[in-house]
Structure formats: structure tokens, C-alpha cells
Design a protein around this motif. Sequence first.
Motif, PDB file in Angstrom:
ATOM      1  N   GLN A  40      41.941 -12.169  25.239  1.00 54.55           N
ATOM      2  CA  GLN A  40      42.826 -11.048  24.390  1.00 54.55           C
ATOM      3  C   GLN A  40      43.934 -12.041  23.680  1.00 54.55           C
ATOM      4  O   GLN A  40      44.684 -12.838  24.375  1.00 54.55           O
ATOM      5  CB  GLN A  40      43.570 -10.046  25.198  1.00 54.55           C
ATOM      6  N   VAL A  41      43.965 -11.556  22.331  1.00 49.97           N
ATOM      7  CA  VAL A  41      44.830 -12.423  21.484  1.00 49.97           C
ATOM      8  C   VAL A  41      46.027 -11.500  20.865  1.00 49.97           C
ATOM      9  O   VAL A  41      45.581 -10.275  20.904  1.00 49.97           O
ATOM     10  CB  VAL A  41      43.991 -13.223  20.448  1.00 49.97           C
ATOM     11  N   ALA A  42      47.066 -11.891  20.219  1.00 47.09           N
ATOM     12  CA  ALA A  42      47.986 -11.374  19.597  1.00 47.09           C
ATOM     13  C   ALA A  42      48.207 -12.154  18.203  1.00 47.09           C
ATOM     14  O   ALA A  42      48.148 -13.227  18.314  1.00 47.09           O
ATOM     15  CB  ALA A  42      49.241 -11.235  20.638  1.00 47.09           C
ATOM     16  N   THR A  43      48.337 -11.293  17.163  1.00 45.94           N
ATOM     17  CA  THR A  43      48.753 -12.034  16.002  1.00 45.94           C
ATOM     18  C   THR A  43      50.318 -12.354  16.052  1.00 45.94           C
ATOM     19  O   THR A  43      51.122 -11.521  16.209  1.00 45.94           O
ATOM     20  CB  THR A  43      48.412 -11.291  14.699  1.00 45.94           C
ATOM     21  N   VAL A  44      50.533 -13.482  15.666  1.00 48.54           N
ATOM     22  CA  VAL A  44      52.116 -14.128  15.812  1.00 48.54           C
ATOM     23  C   VAL A  44      52.709 -13.500  14.427  1.00 48.54           C
ATOM     24  O   VAL A  44      52.320 -13.338  13.452  1.00 48.54           O
ATOM     25  CB  VAL A  44      52.002 -15.542  15.391  1.00 48.54           C
ATOM     26  N   SER A 487      34.657 -21.902  23.505  1.00 50.52           N
ATOM     27  CA  SER A 487      34.193 -21.040  22.470  1.00 50.52           C
ATOM     28  C   SER A 487      34.741 -19.559  23.056  1.00 50.52           C
ATOM     29  O   SER A 487      34.621 -19.325  24.501  1.00 50.52           O
ATOM     30  CB  SER A 487      32.643 -20.763  22.188  1.00 50.52           C
ATOM     31  N   VAL A 488      35.347 -18.816  22.395  1.00 46.11           N
ATOM     32  CA  VAL A 488      36.006 -17.382  22.817  1.00 46.11           C
ATOM     33  C   VAL A 488      35.463 -16.318  21.969  1.00 46.11           C
ATOM     34  O   VAL A 488      35.100 -16.558  20.868  1.00 46.11           O
ATOM     35  CB  VAL A 488      37.407 -17.472  22.847  1.00 46.11           C
ATOM     36  N   LYS A 489      35.592 -15.181  22.748  1.00 48.92           N
ATOM     37  CA  LYS A 489      35.403 -13.886  22.014  1.00 48.92           C
ATOM     38  C   LYS A 489      36.717 -13.131  22.065  1.00 48.92           C
ATOM     39  O   LYS A 489      36.998 -12.991  23.322  1.00 48.92           O
ATOM     40  CB  LYS A 489      34.313 -13.060  22.685  1.00 48.92           C
ATOM     41  N   ALA A 490      37.363 -13.049  20.888  1.00 53.80           N
ATOM     42  CA  ALA A 490      38.775 -12.500  20.933  1.00 53.80           C
ATOM     43  C   ALA A 490      38.765 -10.996  20.468  1.00 53.80           C
ATOM     44  O   ALA A 490      38.061 -10.476  19.902  1.00 53.80           O
ATOM     45  CB  ALA A 490      39.699 -13.231  20.072  1.00 53.80           C
ATOM     46  N   THR A 491      39.576 -10.369  21.503  1.00 58.34           N
ATOM     47  CA  THR A 491      40.136  -8.980  20.986  1.00 58.34           C
ATOM     48  C   THR A 491      41.493  -8.816  21.076  1.00 58.34           C
ATOM     49  O   THR A 491      42.215  -9.320  21.698  1.00 58.34           O
ATOM     50  CB  THR A 491      39.677  -7.879  22.304  1.00 58.34           C
TER      51      THR A 491
END
Length: 497
Positions: A40-44, A487-491
Amino acid sequence: MRKRWPLIITAVSLAFASTACSAKETSSVQEEKNDIKTVQVATVKNESLDAISNLSGTLQPYDETIVSFEVGGQILDTNVKIGDSVQKGMVLAKLDPTEYQLQVEQANKAVLEAQAAIKSAEAAIGSADAGVQSADAGIQSAEANIKAANSRIHSVQASLDKLNKGAREQEKAQARLAVERAKENYKKISADAQRIKALYEEGLVSKQEYEAIQLQLSNAQKDVMNAEQSLSLLLEGATQEERKQVAASLEEARAGKEQAEAAKGQAVASKDRALASKNEAAAAKERAVAAYEQALVAKEITEFTLSKTVLKSPISGVVLEKFVSDGQMVNAGSSIYRLGRTDQLKVLLPVPDKEIKEWKVGQEVKLTLYDQVKKGKVSKIYPRTNANTGTISVEVVVPNDKFDWFPGQVVKASRISSDNNGILVPVEAVISNGDKPYVFKVVKGKAVKTFVETGQLIDNKLHIVSGLKEGDKVVVRGAELLFNGDSVKATEEKRND
């Protein structure tokens, strides 16, 4: 920028412990590091470094008021209930108007009675004016009769004197001329008397004027007789009997003068009475006008009071509370409804007095209710400290156009500053294993280990002094399983801004 080193040390220690555990776990799965991992990612983003997250308050209507009737009575109808939206001027409730309508009817009757009294007084003034005019005419007629009587007295006295002395030829000629003049005067007065008699019979002249001309006619006739007698005396010489007759005419002339003077006195008295009546009528009119004005005021008051049996909304808003029921008796001033404006709401935030200098009227404040966020503005900073809590109340107003927030709900508040911004990331996104702290950025589907320089801890987020820029995507969940280049799959993480 203030440094909060104790918080940073605590956060970094937690990160160290977390990293140590993750190192042990990842050693057993080294061979799977090239597998695609879900993170899980967040936009800075650039955020306020002065955010305050430990404030909360209860929402209140922006403006609220208790509405009540200004008069007492029995409630006939209540038109709205709790939760209804109302507009300014809308009818909220009504009282039974019967008693107040009767008062209005009585006031209208008093106005009509006062108007009738004014008309009656004006008629009396008109009648008194006519009486004054009639009395003036009587005075003028009496003065004319007095003047005529004086003339007769002088004439008869002169005749008597001549009778006693005897006449000369010149006197005889004058006596003949006096007879002719007396006859001409009689003829003229006789014609006037006939004309005035006709007018009197038609009601066009007063009785006083008619009697006055009749008196003049009688006097003129006597003047003829006196003139003839004087001539006869001059021609034939006066006998004792004739002298007595002339003396009697003199007495009669004097009596006529007295009668004219008495008539004048009566006319003057009549005028005085007419003037007194006029003054009384004028005073009565003044009283009637005053009563009329009072009646108009009373009418306006009763009509105004009647209008107060209808309760109208003083504001546009929502019915927050209802205190009465249909049929209930209420007094003037009894609470009927509590109304509030909820298109805007306000909240009082208890700001510690040591931080109040950082708050300014007009500043933006982020308010959070469950998963909803709205921006409000500081509208007022109260001028005194709460003695019990050591805080100062700051009033924040927030728009509520959709009416989806309600008074009584508790919101969290963060002050938004536009002049002290920086990059903040969740504390769990920063990893430290004793070396320089780092994060994993996601770049084209790959986890990229990126070293960062951290600053203060703000609202469970770390200030990134260097290493990241706005728009970067950093891993906030699943970083403990990553290696550089995985390699990642980001949500995308859902965030409440």
C-alpha cells in the motif's frame, strides 16, 4: 521550525525494533524476493508542519434563537415540527385571535364616535358663526335707528321751538320744504318696507331687519305728520293743543331712541352669547379631535397586538426544539421554538493559552467528522482564559451547504498554516536498522530504497527534510517484506486531508 527530538527518538526506536524483526523474517524467504509483492502506497504531499490534532469540539448552529409570542393566549395551530426547515418570515404558530379581534372592533367604534363628535362640534361652530353674523346685523340696524331717533328729536325740538316763537316767511318756506322732504323720505322708506316685507315672508331676511324697517316706516310717517303740523303751525299759528301734540311727538321720538338703544343692547348681548357658544364649540372640537387621535392610536395598538397572534420566523434555519402543543395556554414571552441556522455551523476549540498566539482570525482549520473532512475558518478568538482549563476558546465557522453535519456532533480540528509547509509521511513508512533511515519509493512497479533525512514528528507523521519530493509514492504498508528492486503491486492508501 521547532525540533521535537524526544518524539523522533521514540519513533526511530520503534522503527529499529520493527526492522530487526523484519530482518529475521525476511532471511527465510530470500529466495522469493523477486516475486511480485502487494503493498500500500501513499502519494507524498506538502502539508502544514503546524497541524494540531489534539483539539476537538462540539458542533453548534451558527446562529440560534428562542422564539416566543409577544402576547398571551391559547395556541390555535403549530405549523412546524423539530427538524423542519424554515424561511425568514414563515408562519410558525398562531394564537386564538378572538379576544384581540374584539378589541380591534371596539377601537374602530371609538374612532367612528370621535369622528361624529368632531362633525357635531363643527356644526355647532357654524351655528354660532351664523348667530354672530345675525347679531352684528342687529347692532347695525339698532345704531341706524338710534341715529334716526336723534334726527327726529332734533327736528321735533326745532319745530316746537319755532312753534313757540312764531314763524317768518323764510321759516314757512323751509317748513314746506321739510314737508316735501319728509314725504319723499316716507315714500322711499315705504318702498323699502314693501321689499323687505316680501323678503321676510320668503325667509330671506331676519325678523330684526323686518322690524327695523317697519320702525323706520312708522318714524317716517310721523316725520311727515310732524312736518305738516309744523307747517300748519307756522301758517296758522299754534294753538295750545298743537303745542301739546308737538311736545308729545318729542317725547315719542325720545322713547324711540331709548327703544333703539335697548335693541342695540340686546343685539350686543346676543353677539356675546353667540361668541361664547362658538368658543364652547371650538373647545368641544379640540376635545373631539384629541379623542379621535387617541382612538386612532388605540386602534393601531390593537391591530398591532392582533398581528402578534401570528408567530413568524425571525431567521432562516432549522427547528431545533419545540416546547408547546396545540391548544396549550401560553403567556407572553413563553418559549415556543428554538431555531438555528445550520447552513453554517460553528465549533469552540479549547486552545492552550501558550499556543493562542499562533491562531489568527481568518485562518483555515481542518475539521474531521468520522471519514469526512471540511475546511472552516477562525471567526473569533475569545478575549479571556478559562480559569478551570487554562484554555482560550477559538470559534471556527464551517460551511454546511449539504446539511450533512448536525449540531451536537463532536469533530476533531487541525489548524492549516500556509507559510510553514513540508513533506510528511506516516511514521510506519520510515525504516531504520541502525544506519541512515530510508523509505521504499515505488517507481515503475519497482521498490526503490531511498535514504531520507527526518525531522520532527507531527501528528504520527515524520517530517522528511530531504530525500523525497511532492508527488513521490512511498510504501506505507508491506515495506518490511521488501528488498531494493522488488517488483510490487501498489494500491493507494485512502487519506483524510
